[in-house]
Structures are given as structure tokens and as C-alpha cells.
Write an enzyme that holds these catalytic residues in place. Structure first.
Site, PDB file in Angstrom:
ATOM      1  N   ARG A  20     -45.657 -26.907  43.941  1.00  0.00           N
ATOM      2  CA  ARG A  20     -44.711 -25.907  43.438  1.00  0.00           C
ATOM      3  C   ARG A  20     -43.853 -25.313  44.555  1.00  0.00           C
ATOM      4  O   ARG A  20     -43.888 -24.125  44.829  1.00  0.00           O
ATOM      5  CB  ARG A  20     -45.422 -24.794  42.672  1.00  0.00           C
ATOM      6  CG  ARG A  20     -46.224 -25.282  41.496  1.00  0.00           C
ATOM      7  CD  ARG A  20     -46.907 -24.127  40.804  1.00  0.00           C
ATOM      8  NE  ARG A  20     -47.763 -24.594  39.720  1.00  0.00           N
ATOM      9  CZ  ARG A  20     -48.575 -23.817  39.035  1.00  0.00           C
ATOM     10  NH1 ARG A  20     -48.644 -22.531  39.300  1.00  0.00           N
ATOM     11  NH2 ARG A  20     -49.316 -24.316  38.074  1.00  0.00           N
ATOM     12  N   ASP A  48     -44.152 -16.451  40.680  1.00  0.00           N
ATOM     13  CA  ASP A  48     -43.833 -17.165  39.445  1.00  0.00           C
ATOM     14  C   ASP A  48     -42.848 -16.399  38.574  1.00  0.00           C
ATOM     15  O   ASP A  48     -42.854 -15.166  38.549  1.00  0.00           O
ATOM     16  CB  ASP A  48     -45.105 -17.421  38.624  1.00  0.00           C
ATOM     17  CG  ASP A  48     -46.026 -18.452  39.260  1.00  0.00           C
ATOM     18  OD1 ASP A  48     -45.662 -19.033  40.302  1.00  0.00           O
ATOM     19  OD2 ASP A  48     -47.109 -18.685  38.708  1.00  0.00           O
TER      20      ASP A  48
END
Length: 153
Positions: free
Chosen positions: A130, A81
Site C-alpha cells: 500500500r 487510510d
């Protein structure tokens, strides 16, 4: 800390249940590392988390995974991330697998920094979401493969 490299030359660098967080740092290289099984309740809960202000962070030839089958969607967080004001980040030749959430760029709708992130030659397998998720910024994604399994029963 800036101007730092964590490079495994013998393919033995492994972080089990412990994620890596790059925070307020520049010119960082993370290479040939294996990071896995980082529970969401542990710190940021990400295998590798980059949070700005940070720039020129290179993640290369790393393997990141959690558990996909038999766990809840929030037991584990992201594999790779980038949040807040971070930019000029290449992710190259990484293997992200067996997780509900792979890679996030921007953690909320108000995290609107103009990130510049490149994904090239990465492999995503058995991931639910994601792949990557961009909220704001400029992303380049090329020569990346994705293979997913059906959702667990």
C-alpha cells in the site's frame, strides 16, 4: 466535528496505541503529530483514518509507524487510510515507516467514490504494501521516496 486543527508546535504530540479517525468532518488539519503502534483490533486499527463524507482534510508533517519485524501481517492495519466518500485530501511531508500496510484509498472494490488525494514529499520506509493503494479516485503522487527492507523471515 468540522473546522478543527490538531497541531503540535513543540513536537510532543504523540498518540501511542491510539489512532485518529476523521469521520463525517470537513476542513480538518492534522499537523506535526506522531501516531504509532495501533493494533488492528483497536477500532479501525489505523494510525490515521479518514472516512467520508469528509473533505478538505490535510495531514502534514506527521510520523506514523507500527511494527514490521516479528509480527503477523494482520496484527496492525494501515498507517494512513481514506475510505468512503472523502475528497480533496493532501498528505504532505509525512514519514510512514515500519509497517506492513502504509496507505489505502478505498477499502473494498465497492468503495468506488471518486476521491481526490495528493501525496507530496512523503517518505515511506520499511513498508511491505500500500505505497499507496488506490482503488478508485484520482491520485497525485510526487516527490515521494520509498525504501523497503526484505520481508522478515
Amino acid at each position: 466535528m468540522s473546522d478543527l486543527s490538531i497541531i503540535d508546535f513543540d513536537r510532543l504530540g504523540e498518540f501511542v496505541g491510539i489512532g485518529l479517525k476523521v469521520f463525517r468532518a470537513n476542513n480538518i488539519i492534522l499537523q506535526n503529530l506522531k501516531v504509532h503502534n495501533v493494533l488492528a483490533a483497536m477500532g479501525d486499527g489505523d494510525c490515521i483514518s479518514i472516512e467520508g463524507p469528509a473533505n478538505h482534510i490535510w495531514v502534514d508533517h506527521c510520523e506514523m509507524y507500527n511494527v514490521y519485524q516479528g509480527v503477523g501481517t494482520d496484527d496492525y492495519d494501515g498507517l494512513l487510510d481514506a475510505k468512503a466518500d472523502c475528497q480533496h485530501i493532501p498528505y504532505s511531508w509525512n514519514f510512514l515507516h515500519d509497517g506492513w500496510k502504509a496507505s489505502l484509498c478505498g477499502c473494498t472494490e465497492t468503495d468506488n467514490f471518486d476521491r481526490k488525494i495528493t501525496y507530496h514529499h512523503n517518505r515511506f520506509e520499511n513498508i511491505n504494501s500500500r505505497l499507496p493503494l488506490f482503488r478508485f479516485g484520482t491520485g497525485h503522487v510526487f516527490n515521494t521516496t520509498t525504501r523497503t527492507l526484505p520481508l522478515p523471515a
